[in-house]
Design a protein around this motif. Structure first.
Motif, PDB file in Angstrom:
ATOM      1  N   ASP A   1       0.862  -1.149  -0.385  1.00  0.00           N
ATOM      2  CA  ASP A   1      -0.169   0.370  -0.029  1.00  0.00           C
ATOM      3  C   ASP A   1       1.120   1.394   0.110  1.00  0.00           C
ATOM      4  O   ASP A   1       2.241   1.335   1.147  1.00  0.00           O
ATOM      5  CB  ASP A   1      -0.425  -0.226   1.055  1.00  0.00           C
ATOM      6  CG  ASP A   1      -1.791   1.350   1.144  1.00  0.00           C
ATOM      7  OD1 ASP A   1      -1.753   1.691  -0.008  1.00  0.00           O
ATOM      8  OD2 ASP A   1      -2.826   1.111   1.949  1.00  0.00           O
ATOM      9  N   LYS A   2       0.659   2.503  -1.123  1.00  0.00           N
ATOM     10  CA  LYS A   2       1.390   3.446  -0.912  1.00  0.00           C
ATOM     11  C   LYS A   2       0.716   4.859  -0.412  1.00  0.00           C
ATOM     12  O   LYS A   2      -0.334   5.135  -0.325  1.00  0.00           O
ATOM     13  CB  LYS A   2       1.926   3.634  -2.059  1.00  0.00           C
ATOM     14  CG  LYS A   2       2.456   2.897  -3.107  1.00  0.00           C
ATOM     15  CD  LYS A   2       3.347   3.401  -3.880  1.00  0.00           C
ATOM     16  CE  LYS A   2       4.418   1.404  -5.103  1.00  0.00           C
ATOM     17  NZ  LYS A   2       3.875   2.700  -6.303  1.00  0.00           N
ATOM     18  N   MET A   3       1.127   5.385   0.441  1.00  0.00           N
ATOM     19  CA  MET A   3       0.938   5.983   1.332  1.00  0.00           C
ATOM     20  C   MET A   3       1.613   7.387   0.802  1.00  0.00           C
ATOM     21  O   MET A   3       1.658   7.862   1.710  1.00  0.00           O
ATOM     22  CB  MET A   3       0.123   6.304   2.558  1.00  0.00           C
ATOM     23  CG  MET A   3      -0.078   4.631   2.648  1.00  0.00           C
ATOM     24  SD  MET A   3      -0.360   4.366   4.517  1.00  0.00           S
ATOM     25  CE  MET A   3       1.715   4.690   5.145  1.00  0.00           C
ATOM     26  N   ASN A   4       0.543   8.646   0.410  1.00  0.00           N
ATOM     27  CA  ASN A   4       1.283  10.337   0.207  1.00  0.00           C
ATOM     28  C   ASN A   4       2.788   9.992   0.022  1.00  0.00           C
ATOM     29  O   ASN A   4       3.233  10.730   1.091  1.00  0.00           O
ATOM     30  CB  ASN A   4       0.545  11.043   1.243  1.00  0.00           C
ATOM     31  CG  ASN A   4       0.991  12.004   0.750  1.00  0.00           C
ATOM     32  OD1 ASN A   4       0.508  12.790  -0.173  1.00  0.00           O
ATOM     33  ND2 ASN A   4       1.086  13.289   2.061  1.00  0.00           N
TER      34      ASN A   4
ATOM     35  N   GLN B   1      -0.766   6.490  -3.498  1.00  0.00           N
ATOM     36  CA  GLN B   1      -0.876   7.718  -4.383  1.00  0.00           C
ATOM     37  C   GLN B   1      -0.174   7.217  -5.904  1.00  0.00           C
ATOM     38  O   GLN B   1       0.329   6.519  -5.897  1.00  0.00           O
ATOM     39  CB  GLN B   1      -0.657   9.097  -3.387  1.00  0.00           C
ATOM     40  CG  GLN B   1      -0.692   9.958  -4.303  1.00  0.00           C
ATOM     41  CD  GLN B   1       0.408  11.420  -3.659  1.00  0.00           C
ATOM     42  OE1 GLN B   1       1.331  11.072  -2.997  1.00  0.00           O
ATOM     43  NE2 GLN B   1      -0.004  12.159  -3.687  1.00  0.00           N
ATOM     44  N   THR B   2      -1.423   8.202  -7.014  1.00  0.00           N
ATOM     45  CA  THR B   2      -1.146   8.180  -7.831  1.00  0.00           C
ATOM     46  C   THR B   2       0.610   8.381  -8.099  1.00  0.00           C
ATOM     47  O   THR B   2       1.351   9.706  -7.110  1.00  0.00           O
ATOM     48  CB  THR B   2      -1.640   9.457  -8.620  1.00  0.00           C
ATOM     49  OG1 THR B   2      -3.369   8.656  -8.520  1.00  0.00           O
ATOM     50  CG2 THR B   2      -1.189   9.713 -10.046  1.00  0.00           C
TER      51      THR B   2
ATOM     52  N   VAL C   1      -5.787   6.578  -4.079  1.00  0.00           N
ATOM     53  CA  VAL C   1      -4.898   7.564  -4.176  1.00  0.00           C
ATOM     54  C   VAL C   1      -5.819   7.214  -2.247  1.00  0.00           C
ATOM     55  O   VAL C   1      -7.036   7.157  -2.494  1.00  0.00           O
ATOM     56  CB  VAL C   1      -5.901   8.816  -4.304  1.00  0.00           C
ATOM     57  CG1 VAL C   1      -5.344  10.223  -4.058  1.00  0.00           C
ATOM     58  CG2 VAL C   1      -5.305   8.495  -6.057  1.00  0.00           C
ATOM     59  N   LYS C   2      -4.398   7.671  -1.844  1.00  0.00           N
ATOM     60  CA  LYS C   2      -5.371   7.551   0.124  1.00  0.00           C
ATOM     61  C   LYS C   2      -4.279   8.351   0.636  1.00  0.00           C
ATOM     62  O   LYS C   2      -3.041   8.065   0.313  1.00  0.00           O
ATOM     63  CB  LYS C   2      -4.756   5.525  -0.165  1.00  0.00           C
ATOM     64  CG  LYS C   2      -5.210   5.621   1.801  1.00  0.00           C
ATOM     65  CD  LYS C   2      -5.026   4.109   2.385  1.00  0.00           C
ATOM     66  CE  LYS C   2      -5.772   3.970   3.571  1.00  0.00           C
ATOM     67  NZ  LYS C   2      -4.918   2.848   3.462  1.00  0.00           N
TER      68      LYS C   2
END
Length: 273
Positions: free
Chosen positions: A13-16, A120-121, A264-265
């Protein structure tokens, strides 16, 4: 990172600005487990040119710290704990070795597994998953070469989900495909192309075809951002050579699935866009 049914599976998971990996596998008679890994991406050239600071920092192997630089958001640092975190200088090879390898290779033993990246993108999902795929397939072929007592067949398929439409990335036709539920097969895609692989180079060529057919678009962070969900599936079938063609022959069949959703998170606000 965690495994379902006794073998590890990974999701990311990617977060900002941070990338997280998450996955799953399945096996009878075992407890369900999920492990989550986070990989912090480095600042882009545009961010560096604008003088933007890094908001994420790895404190140790399991903790990541977020410090907001926006005046309208809380400025107090917030810590998040995961199964494993990787700083921005870590290579994809290191992420694979420490977080994905055991999960991905469970497929050669007849255990389904999944490697799932989201975030996130422009946070690096496609970049990371491309490297993970290369490492996984290289190790699978290495395993096959070392176990000549078994006969292996590898099959590959790929789909894209864009605006709730499922499309075959190995087909030149742009016809939407339908999903079906079957009591024995489970959920499957009707008329999906499945190619029997000749070798590693054959698979690399097919993956290039898939990437060329994906929906892309320009974003604030990326001039050519993937705008869709991509799912690559590698199915491994193996049988003991001494029993081929005999009644007692048993074939192990399992799949490793690579998923790269376009999410996007923002974890600081809990908002999903």
């Amino acid at each position: 990172m965690g495994a379902i049914g006794g073998d590890e599976s990974v999701q990311w998971d990617k977060m900002n600005g941070a990338e997280v990996v998450n996955g799953g596998g399945s096996g009878a008679g075992s407890l369900d487990r999920i492990q989550v890994l986070v990989r912090v991406r480095p600042l882009s050239d545009k961010e560096i040119a604008r003088g933007e600071p890094a908001e994420w920092e790895c404190i140790n192997d399991t903790t990541i710290m977020f410090r907001s630089t926006f005046p309208d958001r809380p400025t107090a640092p917030t810590a998040y704990t995961f199964d494993r975190v990787f700083h921005s200088e870590c290579s994809t090879k290191e992420v694979y070795q420490e977080g994905v390898k055991e999960v991905a290779l469970s497929v050669v033993g007849g255990i389904n597994s999944s490697v799932f990246a989201y975030g996130q993108t422009s946070s690096g999902k496609t970049f990371t998953m491309t490297g993970v795929t290369e490492c996984t397939v290289a190790d699978i072929y290495d395993y096959i070469n070392k176990h000549e007592e078994r006969a292996f067949v590898l099959k590959f398929s790929a789909i894209e989900i864009y605006n709730e439409v499922v499309r075959d990335l190995l087909s030149a036709e742009n016809t939407p495909l339908r999903l079906w539920d079957d009591a024995e097969k489970g959920t499957y895609v009707e008329n999906l192309t499945e190619v029997i692989l000749r070798d590693w180079n054959h698979l690399k060529g097919l993956i290039s075809v898939c990437e060329a057919q994906r929906k892309t678009g320009e974003t604030f962070l990326n001039e050519k951002s993937s705008r869709s969900h991509q799912i690559l599936k590698l199915t491994v079938e193996s049988s003991a050579r001494e029993f081929l063609g005999k009644d007692k022959s048993t074939t192990l069949v399992a799949s490793v699935v690579r998923k790269t959703p376009q999410f996007v998170k923002f974890i600081q606000s809990g908002e999903k866009v």
